[in-house]
Design a protein around this motif. Structure first.
Motif, PDB file in Angstrom:
ATOM      1  N   HIS A 189      14.321  -8.846 -40.894  1.00 23.68           N
ATOM      2  CA  HIS A 189      13.216  -9.505 -40.212  1.00 23.68           C
ATOM      3  C   HIS A 189      11.885  -9.118 -40.853  1.00 23.68           C
ATOM      4  O   HIS A 189      11.747  -8.023 -41.411  1.00 23.68           O
ATOM      5  CB  HIS A 189      13.179  -9.121 -38.728  1.00 23.68           C
ATOM      6  N   ALA A 216      15.957 -15.549 -33.594  1.00 23.79           N
ATOM      7  CA  ALA A 216      17.030 -16.097 -32.761  1.00 23.79           C
ATOM      8  C   ALA A 216      16.519 -16.547 -31.404  1.00 23.79           C
ATOM      9  O   ALA A 216      17.044 -17.495 -30.808  1.00 23.79           O
ATOM     10  CB  ALA A 216      18.130 -15.045 -32.581  1.00 23.79           C
ATOM     11  N   THR A 239      10.923 -10.160 -35.439  1.00 23.58           N
ATOM     12  CA  THR A 239      12.107 -10.854 -34.918  1.00 23.58           C
ATOM     13  C   THR A 239      12.501 -12.057 -35.763  1.00 23.58           C
ATOM     14  O   THR A 239      13.605 -12.577 -35.611  1.00 23.58           O
ATOM     15  CB  THR A 239      11.847 -11.360 -33.487  1.00 23.58           C
ATOM     16  N   ALA A 243      20.602  -9.759 -41.839  1.00 26.62           N
ATOM     17  CA  ALA A 243      19.749  -9.950 -40.653  1.00 26.62           C
ATOM     18  C   ALA A 243      18.437  -9.188 -40.772  1.00 26.62           C
ATOM     19  O   ALA A 243      18.031  -8.475 -39.855  1.00 26.62           O
ATOM     20  CB  ALA A 243      20.500  -9.522 -39.408  1.00 26.62           C
TER      21      ALA A 243
END
Length: 342
Positions: A320, A49, A329, A318
């Motif tokens: 990573h 992000a 990230t 989400a």
């Protein structure tokens, strides 16, 4: 105030400067070993992000560390042992595990050739050891780390663990972590267990069934994870597989499957895996990780490594791509580095 490094050096020198009684005790020690890992590598992350990341990181394939372990033969098949292991980041010199002096492991144990072993301190959970040693071709390191998607508790504080001897290929491992909350034994409590089978050399098969659960600080919710994992070797090829069911403290459940393989080629080894995360809620936040990696042995103690992994998240999942010490990230990660074991 003594720094962690000063304390480590003092521990290493203690047998030399010890008082006579302590020196006699040290002399009776069957073995004392200083060991460790120095690992540094280039990490490239994509899809985060906050944008892409380029970094020089410590502990990409295996977390950097320095450790002390010892074992004393007490006679009659009984022995005492200890492990004190400090995690560190060689890219900055900072201590790992939030600055804990012996944050990786710290325990003392008694072992019997006929009765098994009991240990107490800060130590690895049975579930984590099954994931690391049996299920994951990447041994929970590099970009392909199975813990990118299969969550578990690695270390348990204030814990007592009992491991049985291996009988006809079978053994068991039980751990209890005390919550240490006055008036309630359930708050922050951890319970873990596994039963495993290791086939004879003629049939190089390892299978483990393991469970892990932890209560929250109020004992109002509990996370649970159960996994069946297997590893099978044929010549230079080792196959890995696992199935797990997980439920977090918010009662969100998932089923996770892993398939993978390692292939030894000369002085090197290829690793590959695929992990499929199936969210059991109505949100259907599914995900998939594909990973490939390679290590090349320059010597018995030093190797070069590279790896790449990519995660496809759906419906707001989400996950990573991380590595042995970094949660990551982004959804894509590349590693290139060197590891030395001493």
């Amino acid at each position: 105030m003594k720094t962690p490094i000063a304390i480590l050096l003092a521990l290493a020198a203690a047998p030399v400067a010890a008082a006579p009684a302590a020196a006699a005790s040290a002399a009776a020690q069957s073995s004392v070993t200083i060991y460790g890992v120095a690992d540094a590598g280039l990490v490239l992350e994509r899809g985060g992000a906050g944008g892409n990341v380029q970094a020089l990181s410590s502990g990409v394939a295996s977390a950097s560390r320095i450790g002390f372990k010892g074992k004393e033969d007490l006679g009659g098949g009984l022995s005492a042992s200890f492990v004190l292991e400090n995690g560190n980041n060689i890219d900055t010199g900072a201590a790992g595990q939030g600055g804990l002096l012996f944050g990786r492991q710290a325990y003392v144990a008694l072992s019997s050739t006929t009765l098994g072993a009991i240990s107490a301190g800060r130590q690895y959970s049975p579930y984590y050891k099954a994931l690391r040693d049996i299920a994951d071709p990447f041994v929970v390191g590099l970009a392909g780390n199975a813990m990118n998607m299969i969550a578990t508790t690695g270390r348990v504080d204030n814990s007592v663990e009992y491991q049985t001897p291996r009988v006809n290929g079978f053994s068991a491992d039980v751990l209890y972590g005390f919550g240490e909350v006055p008036g309630d034994t359930a708050k922050s409590r951890t319970i873990g267990a596994s039963i495993s089978y290791a086939a004879p050399e003629s049939l190089p098969l390892n299978v483990v069934l393991t469970h892990h659960q932890r209560d929250n600080p109020l004992a109002t919710a509990r996370s649970r994870s159960t996994m069946l994992a297997a590893r099978y070797r044929v010549g230079d090829v080792t196959t890995h597989a696992s199935l797990s069911h997980n439920q977090d403290l918010l009662a969100r459940a998932s089923n996770d499957a892993l398939i993978g393989a390692t292939l030894a080629v000369g002085q090197g080894k290829w690793m590959a895996s695929a992990i499929f995360h199936r969210d059991q809620s109505t949100l259907e936040q599914h995900a998939r990780q594909l990973a490939i990696g390679y290590t090349y042995n320059l010597s018995r103690r030093t190797d070069l490594y590279t790896a790449y992994a990519h995660i496809s998240n759906r419906n707001g999942a989400a996950f990573h791509v991380g590595n042995a010490t970094d949660n990551g990230t982004g959804t894509g990660g590349f590693n290139l580095g060197v590891r030395h074991v001493f």
